[in-house]
Design a protein around this motif. Structure first.
Motif, PDB file in Angstrom:
ATOM      1  N   ALA A  32      -0.652   2.451  34.177  1.00 45.85           N
ATOM      2  CA  ALA A  32      -0.222   1.179  34.764  1.00 45.85           C
ATOM      3  C   ALA A  32       0.151   0.164  33.699  1.00 45.85           C
ATOM      4  O   ALA A  32       1.124  -0.592  33.850  1.00 45.85           O
ATOM      5  CB  ALA A  32      -1.328   0.627  35.660  1.00 45.85           C
ATOM      6  N   LEU A  33      -0.608   0.137  32.594  1.00 44.90           N
ATOM      7  CA  LEU A  33      -0.380  -0.864  31.553  1.00 44.90           C
ATOM      8  C   LEU A  33       0.404  -0.315  30.366  1.00 44.90           C
ATOM      9  O   LEU A  33       0.649  -1.029  29.390  1.00 44.90           O
ATOM     10  CB  LEU A  33      -1.722  -1.434  31.072  1.00 44.90           C
ATOM     11  CG  LEU A  33      -2.536  -2.173  32.132  1.00 44.90           C
ATOM     12  CD1 LEU A  33      -3.848  -2.677  31.550  1.00 44.90           C
ATOM     13  CD2 LEU A  33      -1.739  -3.329  32.727  1.00 44.90           C
ATOM     14  N   HIS A  34       0.744   0.977  30.433  1.00 46.67           N
ATOM     15  CA  HIS A  34       1.555   1.609  29.385  1.00 46.67           C
ATOM     16  C   HIS A  34       0.901   1.503  28.009  1.00 46.67           C
ATOM     17  O   HIS A  34       1.528   1.113  27.016  1.00 46.67           O
ATOM     18  CB  HIS A  34       2.961   0.986  29.342  1.00 46.67           C
ATOM     19  CG  HIS A  34       3.706   1.117  30.631  1.00 46.67           C
ATOM     20  ND1 HIS A  34       4.339   2.280  31.014  1.00 46.67           N
ATOM     21  CD2 HIS A  34       3.883   0.228  31.647  1.00 46.67           C
ATOM     22  CE1 HIS A  34       4.897   2.100  32.207  1.00 46.67           C
ATOM     23  NE2 HIS A  34       4.626   0.866  32.616  1.00 46.67           N
ATOM     24  N   HIS A  35      -0.385   1.808  27.958  1.00 51.69           N
ATOM     25  CA  HIS A  35      -1.052   1.939  26.662  1.00 51.69           C
ATOM     26  C   HIS A  35      -1.875   3.232  26.663  1.00 51.69           C
ATOM     27  O   HIS A  35      -1.841   4.006  27.628  1.00 51.69           O
ATOM     28  CB  HIS A  35      -1.870   0.695  26.288  1.00 51.69           C
ATOM     29  CG  HIS A  35      -2.902   0.288  27.293  1.00 51.69           C
ATOM     30  ND1 HIS A  35      -3.751   1.177  27.909  1.00 51.69           N
ATOM     31  CD2 HIS A  35      -3.244  -0.954  27.781  1.00 51.69           C
ATOM     32  CE1 HIS A  35      -4.566   0.531  28.712  1.00 51.69           C
ATOM     33  NE2 HIS A  35      -4.271  -0.767  28.667  1.00 51.69           N
ATOM     34  N   CYS A  36      -2.616   3.480  25.591  1.00 51.98           N
ATOM     35  CA  CYS A  36      -3.176   4.815  25.358  1.00 51.98           C
ATOM     36  C   CYS A  36      -4.609   5.000  25.840  1.00 51.98           C
ATOM     37  O   CYS A  36      -5.252   5.989  25.494  1.00 51.98           O
ATOM     38  CB  CYS A  36      -3.107   5.158  23.871  1.00 51.98           C
ATOM     39  SG  CYS A  36      -3.933   3.962  22.808  1.00 51.98           S
ATOM     40  N   ILE A  63     -13.699  -4.690  20.331  1.00 54.46           N
ATOM     41  CA  ILE A  63     -12.793  -4.075  19.352  1.00 54.46           C
ATOM     42  C   ILE A  63     -11.356  -4.490  19.623  1.00 54.46           C
ATOM     43  O   ILE A  63     -10.594  -4.808  18.705  1.00 54.46           O
ATOM     44  CB  ILE A  63     -12.919  -2.543  19.391  1.00 54.46           C
ATOM     45  CG1 ILE A  63     -14.350  -2.121  19.084  1.00 54.46           C
ATOM     46  CG2 ILE A  63     -11.955  -1.897  18.393  1.00 54.46           C
ATOM     47  CD1 ILE A  63     -14.855  -2.573  17.741  1.00 54.46           C
ATOM     48  N   GLN A  64     -10.986  -4.493  20.897  1.00 59.26           N
ATOM     49  CA  GLN A  64      -9.625  -4.863  21.228  1.00 59.26           C
ATOM     50  C   GLN A  64      -9.525  -5.239  22.707  1.00 59.26           C
ATOM     51  O   GLN A  64     -10.322  -4.795  23.532  1.00 59.26           O
ATOM     52  CB  GLN A  64      -8.650  -3.707  20.933  1.00 59.26           C
ATOM     53  CG  GLN A  64      -9.002  -2.408  21.654  1.00 59.26           C
ATOM     54  CD  GLN A  64      -8.022  -1.297  21.318  1.00 59.26           C
ATOM     55  OE1 GLN A  64      -6.860  -1.542  21.012  1.00 59.26           O
ATOM     56  NE2 GLN A  64      -8.497  -0.054  21.374  1.00 59.26           N
ATOM     57  N   ILE A  65      -8.541  -6.101  23.016  1.00 58.65           N
ATOM     58  CA  ILE A  65      -8.178  -6.430  24.393  1.00 58.65           C
ATOM     59  C   ILE A  65      -6.670  -6.269  24.490  1.00 58.65           C
ATOM     60  O   ILE A  65      -5.927  -6.901  23.734  1.00 58.65           O
ATOM     61  CB  ILE A  65      -8.573  -7.879  24.775  1.00 58.65           C
ATOM     62  CG1 ILE A  65     -10.055  -8.134  24.519  1.00 58.65           C
ATOM     63  CG2 ILE A  65      -8.245  -8.145  26.245  1.00 58.65           C
ATOM     64  CD1 ILE A  65     -10.463  -9.578  24.741  1.00 58.65           C
ATOM     65  N   GLN A  66      -6.219  -5.389  25.373  1.00 55.76           N
ATOM     66  CA  GLN A  66      -4.804  -5.101  25.466  1.00 55.76           C
ATOM     67  C   GLN A  66      -4.306  -5.322  26.883  1.00 55.76           C
ATOM     68  O   GLN A  66      -4.976  -4.983  27.856  1.00 55.76           O
ATOM     69  CB  GLN A  66      -4.516  -3.641  25.066  1.00 55.76           C
ATOM     70  CG  GLN A  66      -5.006  -3.247  23.683  1.00 55.76           C
ATOM     71  CD  GLN A  66      -4.210  -3.911  22.569  1.00 55.76           C
ATOM     72  OE1 GLN A  66      -3.177  -4.522  22.812  1.00 55.76           O
ATOM     73  NE2 GLN A  66      -4.711  -3.827  21.345  1.00 55.76           N
ATOM     74  N   GLY A  67      -3.108  -5.912  26.980  1.00 58.24           N
ATOM     75  CA  GLY A  67      -2.443  -6.056  28.264  1.00 58.24           C
ATOM     76  C   GLY A  67      -1.321  -5.045  28.379  1.00 58.24           C
ATOM     77  O   GLY A  67      -1.361  -3.971  27.775  1.00 58.24           O
TER      78      GLY A  67
END
Length: 413
Positions: free
Chosen positions: A335-339, A380-384
């Motif tokens: 949905a968010l196009h990340h890994c 560690i990380q927050i990604q949209g």
């Protein structure tokens, strides 16, 4: 080395009267560049007496000065074989020191002083290497190796063990010279005599004989000595060799197939160690193993979901949702196009090495918005979407409050 000739209707400039393999002809104009550094090459010569062999390597640089070619030459490397020693000296600027300087590279080549093998090898006719026979592809750079092991090479060439002798001469890394003793050569003489057997094939033969069988011709093209111990003991070693020779796939596939049977806790027997279609049997084993792994991950996710349930909450305008299954991570990643949906994160989450939390709008907690990763009590990380980092202070504040609660409960990493 190459040279140049510049010419026009009125004048011709010949850079060198020497014989050159390549002559480059150019038109002579007012803008012609006649002074420049052209190239460098390395030339090797072999000299020998009855007690001493020298391999001299010279660096030769070509320059053009107002259309006239000149050369600068220096002794770059020197190897001396004498008194049972191989001494190597190189030009480590500004002085010479022990060891050889590298000559091969993307911008230079090295040449023997003569191109025909017989010319330079004839110089060894009265040296300590006078009994050694050389193949056409042999290069003077390996003379130090030949000198060091000349007695072993002479023995092998005498019994016509050509391939093994050549392996030693060219310093084949697969040959452990610590094993090449007088006793070894005596014990293996019958195997290597009048043959094209390699060093490794002898140890393959010993490994197969240790299993109570004989080496089937051609098996050396399929397996090596260290592979024999991987072969199942439930089938005769000769039958296994014939089976592997008939297969059109690599031994690596067979090895993987056997390892998967062991991982599946299936007993190795005559019905499964020699499948009629190895590729099909291999693929079925992969499917079975993957199914088990998926079940393990599913169980681990269920357990983690129970542990993490108390961390699901709302803070301000955000809902903090924890994944219940591996599919939840996959869907989030899609949905968010990340890994986050990759196997790395799935396995890390199932093994409790990381914690993933979905940060979503409170009004629509099923709508993917942001994904946060927590390790060792830190964000560690927050990604949209498309790995875009959120810039909202409100979001950062909410995540910090959630993290404080998680660390207090000591459930999240």
């Amino acid at each position: 080395m190459r040279t140049y000739v510049w010419s026009n209707k009125e004048q011709t400039i010949v850079a060198s009267e020497r014989k050159h393999s390549t002559v480059i002809k150019k038109r002579l104009t007012k803008k012609s560049r006649l002074t420049f550094y052209d190239c460098r090459n390395y030339f090797m010569i072999v000299l020998a007496t009855s007690k001493r062999i020298e391999i001299q390597t010279y660096k030769v640089a070509s320059f053009f000065d107002n259309g006239e070619q000149r050369f600068e030459t220096e002794l770059f490397n020197l190897e001396v074989c004498a008194n049972d020693q191989h001494v190597k000296v190189g030009h480590f600027y500004p002085e010479y020191g022990f060891g050889l300087k590298q000559t091969m590279g993307p911008f230079c080549r090295i040449y023997a002083d003569v191109y025909e093998m017989k010319n330079w090898t004839n110089r060894l006719a009265n040296s300590e290497l006078k009994y050694i026979r050389y193949e056409d592809e042999f290069w003077p750079e390996n003379l130090g190796q030949v000198y060091k092991y000349r007695h072993e090479i002479e023995f092998l060439q005498k019994i016509k063990a050509k391939r093994f002798a050549n392996q030693i001469m060219v310093k084949d890394k697969r040959v452990d010279m610590r094993r090449i003793t007088s006793r070894f050569l005596k014990e293996s003489k019958s195997f290597f005599r009048n043959s094209n057997h390699s060093y490794g094939e002898y140890f393959l033969k010993l490994a197969i004989e240790k299993r109570g069988g004989k080496m089937v011709p051609g098996i050396e093209q399929v397996i090596k000595a260290s592979d024999v111990e991987l072969l199942p003991a439930t089938v005769g070693i000769v039958k296994l060799q014939n089976y592997l020779l008939k297969q059109t796939t690599s031994f690596g596939m067979y090895r993987d197939y056997i390892n998967m049977l062991k991982e599946l806790d299936l007993p190795l027997n005559k019905s499964n160690v020699l499948p009629k279609d190895l590729t099909e049997a291999h693929d079925k084993a992969v499917e079975a193993l993957n199914a088990i792994k998926r079940e393990v991950v599913r169980s681990e996710f269920e357990q983690r979901a129970k542990e993490m349930r108390q961390l699901e909450t709302t803070i301000g305008p955000y809902a903090f949702v924890l994944p219940k299954t591996a599919d939840d991570l996959i869907q989030e990643g899609n949905a968010l196009h990340h890994c986050v949906g990759g196997m790395h994160y799935i396995n890390q989450y199932a093994d409790k090495k990381t914690t993933i939390v979905f940060v979503r709008p409170k009004e629509s907690p099923d709508e993917p918005k942001y994904t946060a990763e927590v390790k060792e009590g830190k964000i560690i990380q927050i990604q949209g979407m498309f790995n875009e980092a959120p810039i909202s202070d409100e979001l950062r504040t909410a995540v910090k409050q959630w993290l404080k609660k998680a660390n207090k409960i000591k459930v999240a990493n």
